[in-house]
Design a protein around this motif. Structure first.
Motif, PDB file in Angstrom:
ATOM      1  N   CYS A  14      28.583  11.306 -45.568  1.00 37.59           N
ATOM      2  CA  CYS A  14      27.273  11.842 -45.219  1.00 37.59           C
ATOM      3  C   CYS A  14      26.181  10.946 -45.798  1.00 37.59           C
ATOM      4  CB  CYS A  14      27.151  13.261 -45.780  1.00 37.59           C
ATOM      5  SG  CYS A  14      25.637  14.092 -45.332  1.00 37.59           S
ATOM      6  N   HIS A  29      17.206  21.138 -41.237  1.00 37.14           N
ATOM      7  CA  HIS A  29      18.412  21.886 -41.575  1.00 37.14           C
ATOM      8  C   HIS A  29      18.467  23.249 -40.901  1.00 37.14           C
ATOM      9  CE1 HIS A  29      19.932  18.945 -44.329  1.00 37.14           C
ATOM     10  NE2 HIS A  29      18.758  18.872 -44.923  1.00 37.14           N
ATOM     11  N   CYS A  51      22.424  16.728 -38.952  1.00 36.72           N
ATOM     12  CA  CYS A  51      22.532  17.406 -40.255  1.00 36.72           C
ATOM     13  C   CYS A  51      23.663  18.430 -40.242  1.00 36.72           C
ATOM     14  CB  CYS A  51      21.212  18.073 -40.614  1.00 36.72           C
ATOM     15  SG  CYS A  51      19.896  16.926 -41.052  1.00 36.72           S
ATOM     16  N   THR A  53      26.361  18.513 -38.453  1.00 35.42           N
ATOM     17  CA  THR A  53      27.702  17.939 -38.352  1.00 35.42           C
ATOM     18  C   THR A  53      28.075  17.109 -39.565  1.00 35.42           C
ATOM     19  OG1 THR A  53      26.825  16.052 -37.123  1.00 35.42           O
ATOM     20  CG2 THR A  53      27.702  17.898 -35.830  1.00 35.42           C
ATOM     21  N   GLY A  54      27.154  17.004 -40.524  1.00 29.33           N
ATOM     22  CA  GLY A  54      27.466  16.287 -41.754  1.00 29.33           C
ATOM     23  C   GLY A  54      27.289  14.786 -41.670  1.00 29.33           C
ATOM     24  N   TRP A  57      21.971  14.008 -44.263  1.00 30.56           N
ATOM     25  CA  TRP A  57      21.441  15.121 -45.039  1.00 30.56           C
ATOM     26  C   TRP A  57      20.064  14.723 -45.521  1.00 30.56           C
ATOM     27  CZ3 TRP A  57      22.577  15.355 -50.833  1.00 30.56           C
ATOM     28  CH2 TRP A  57      21.931  16.437 -51.407  1.00 30.56           C
ATOM     29  N   SER A 116      24.653  21.810 -44.283  1.00 31.80           N
ATOM     30  CA  SER A 116      25.049  20.430 -44.006  1.00 31.80           C
ATOM     31  C   SER A 116      25.813  19.809 -45.163  1.00 31.80           C
ATOM     32  CB  SER A 116      23.823  19.580 -43.712  1.00 31.80           C
ATOM     33  OG  SER A 116      23.102  20.136 -42.667  1.00 31.80           O
ATOM     34  N   VAL A 117      25.333  20.023 -46.367  1.00 37.02           N
ATOM     35  CA  VAL A 117      25.995  19.441 -47.524  1.00 37.02           C
ATOM     36  C   VAL A 117      27.379  20.040 -47.688  1.00 37.02           C
ATOM     37  CG1 VAL A 117      25.906  19.180 -50.020  1.00 37.02           C
ATOM     38  CG2 VAL A 117      23.840  18.924 -48.680  1.00 37.02           C
ATOM     39  N   ARG A 119      29.314  21.324 -45.400  1.00 33.76           N
ATOM     40  CA  ARG A 119      30.195  20.802 -44.349  1.00 33.76           C
ATOM     41  C   ARG A 119      30.610  19.367 -44.632  1.00 33.76           C
ATOM     42  NH1 ARG A 119      27.268  23.147 -38.917  1.00 33.76           N
ATOM     43  NH2 ARG A 119      27.858  25.314 -39.238  1.00 33.76           N
ATOM     44  N   ALA A 120      29.687  18.561 -45.116  1.00 31.92           N
ATOM     45  CA  ALA A 120      30.012  17.166 -45.425  1.00 31.92           C
ATOM     46  C   ALA A 120      31.035  17.085 -46.551  1.00 31.92           C
ATOM     47  CB  ALA A 120      28.750  16.396 -45.788  1.00 31.92           C
ATOM     48  N   TRP A 123      34.372  18.201 -45.240  1.00 34.22           N
ATOM     49  CA  TRP A 123      34.925  17.173 -44.356  1.00 34.22           C
ATOM     50  C   TRP A 123      35.524  16.043 -45.162  1.00 34.22           C
ATOM     51  CZ3 TRP A 123      32.981  12.107 -43.397  1.00 34.22           C
ATOM     52  CH2 TRP A 123      33.626  11.451 -42.344  1.00 34.22           C
TER      53      TRP A 123
END
Length: 130
Positions: A14, A29, A51, A53-54, A57, A116-117, A119-120, A123
């Motif tokens: 990210c 966001h 954002c 989908t990661g 950010w 977002s964070v 998810r990142a 991931w």
């Protein structure tokens, strides 16, 4: 560039974008919507998608810590210019640690409202297990 590096085997995580406008961060966001964003809604949708989908950010930082200001406006006083210049040139490569970043460092994951964070980080954890 991100996709090209991934094709060469250098997967990129990210991307942290430093932003000194908190309203921009909230809109990006998906935490805030306003009729005033209607005229650039397509762009807002694109950034929100990246954002969520990661891919990137937007991190809210104070204006005095945003080193990209040196490229967009006159930075005064000269001490502030020197500080930002040294960060960009790598002389003193220190970046501002926001509350979101410090929480990620402390806890390992973000427990705040920044989807977002989370998810990142999830991931990256999944891809490290493979």
């Amino acid at each position: 560039m991100r996709d090209l590096m991934g094709e060469f085997g250098y997967r990129q995580g990210c991307v942290r974008v430093l932003e000194d406008n908190s309203a921009t961060c909230q809109v990006a966001h998906g935490n805030k919507d306003s009729p005033k964003t209607g005229h650039y809604r397509r762009t807002v949708g694109f950034v929100e998608g990246k954002c969520m989908t990661g891919v990137m950010w937007l991190d809210d930082v104070p204006g005095v810590e945003n080193w990209s200001d040196i490229f967009t406006k006159a930075v005064e006083p000269s001490g502030q210019f020197g500080k930002l210049r040294d960060v960009i040139m790598g002389t003193t490569p220190t970046l501002f640690v926001s509350s979101g970043v410090s929480e990620i460092i402390r806890v390992g994951k973000s427990t705040n409202a920044n989807v977002s964070v989370r998810r990142a980080v999830d991931w990256l954890d999944e891809s490290d297990e493979q």
